[in-house]
Design a protein around this motif. Sequence first.
Motif, PDB file in Angstrom:
ATOM      1  N   VAL A  52      60.754  47.784  32.160  1.00  0.00           N
ATOM      2  CA  VAL A  52      60.904  47.154  30.847  1.00  0.00           C
ATOM      3  C   VAL A  52      61.252  48.199  29.785  1.00  0.00           C
ATOM      4  O   VAL A  52      60.626  49.260  29.714  1.00  0.00           O
ATOM      5  N   GLN A  53      62.254  47.884  28.993  1.00  0.00           N
ATOM      6  CA  GLN A  53      62.697  48.738  27.899  1.00  0.00           C
ATOM      7  C   GLN A  53      62.155  48.199  26.583  1.00  0.00           C
ATOM      8  O   GLN A  53      61.852  47.008  26.466  1.00  0.00           O
ATOM      9  N   TYR A  54      62.071  49.054  25.575  1.00  0.00           N
ATOM     10  CA  TYR A  54      61.612  48.627  24.255  1.00  0.00           C
ATOM     11  C   TYR A  54      62.508  47.483  23.768  1.00  0.00           C
ATOM     12  O   TYR A  54      63.728  47.576  23.836  1.00  0.00           O
ATOM     13  N   ALA A  75      56.920  48.234  27.036  1.00  0.00           N
ATOM     14  CA  ALA A  75      57.962  49.180  27.463  1.00  0.00           C
ATOM     15  C   ALA A  75      57.369  50.101  28.522  1.00  0.00           C
ATOM     16  O   ALA A  75      56.247  50.584  28.397  1.00  0.00           O
ATOM     17  N   GLY A  76      58.114  50.284  29.605  1.00  0.00           N
ATOM     18  CA  GLY A  76      57.687  51.158  30.687  1.00  0.00           C
ATOM     19  C   GLY A  76      57.036  50.445  31.855  1.00  0.00           C
ATOM     20  O   GLY A  76      56.986  50.985  32.958  1.00  0.00           O
ATOM     21  N   GLU A  77      56.528  49.217  31.637  1.00  0.00           N
ATOM     22  CA  GLU A  77      55.933  48.506  32.773  1.00  0.00           C
ATOM     23  C   GLU A  77      57.032  48.035  33.718  1.00  0.00           C
ATOM     24  O   GLU A  77      58.186  47.867  33.327  1.00  0.00           O
ATOM     25  N   THR A  78      56.679  47.858  34.973  1.00  0.00           N
ATOM     26  CA  THR A  78      57.639  47.412  35.979  1.00  0.00           C
ATOM     27  C   THR A  78      57.358  45.955  36.312  1.00  0.00           C
ATOM     28  O   THR A  78      56.211  45.590  36.564  1.00  0.00           O
ATOM     29  N   ILE A  79      58.409  45.138  36.298  1.00  0.00           N
ATOM     30  CA  ILE A  79      58.274  43.730  36.653  1.00  0.00           C
ATOM     31  C   ILE A  79      59.189  43.417  37.828  1.00  0.00           C
ATOM     32  O   ILE A  79      60.122  44.170  38.130  1.00  0.00           O
TER      33      ILE A  79
END
Length: 195
Positions: free
Chosen positions: A30-32, A63-67
């Motif tokens: 995930v991006q900002y 932001a930064g989490e993986t989905i």
Amino acid sequence: MNKSNRFSFIAILIGLIAFPAGASAQTYSVQYGDSFYTIAKQNNLTLANLQIANERSGSQLKAGETITVPDSVSEEGKELMAKLVHAEAKGEPYEGKVAVATVVLNRVDSNDFPDTVKDVIYEKTGGVHAFSPVKNGAINNSYDESDMKAVNEAIAFRGQGMNSLYFYNPDKVNSDNWIFSRKTIKKIGNHRFAK
């Protein structure tokens, strides 16, 4: 818990029971500024597909989490699957409708079957149609909301489950049919799902 959140929770819970974890879908960092909505739109998915695949009902992302991003299916493919689900699983439990749609996706993902939803559904081997609604014309009938919902749930959980490639109703198949040589892995309503 309001009615909408309760429904989402129940749908996710049913999906997890019917289709255990272990997806082979893509992952996305995930991006900002990203949201479930924008990521779903970029990947030709519904918002519900993306949320179900990630066991989430809200819209919060960091932001930064993986989905998990499940593979997409075109609108034409979804409608064709919904028509097949309606024709094959009318009167069956909702879980059975999801399982019928999952069989189509499992075949698309298998090296032993065609590579598209349309080609899987219309496949003909040795003069025999893979699905009887293609032969009898029922594939051309309409579908209802629960059929499309089942298709979307199957897409959201694509790559999970028990990898069934076949389904049948034992009361409608001759006892000497080759399908009985396949290993039954789940019984849902009147259908048997097999590898």
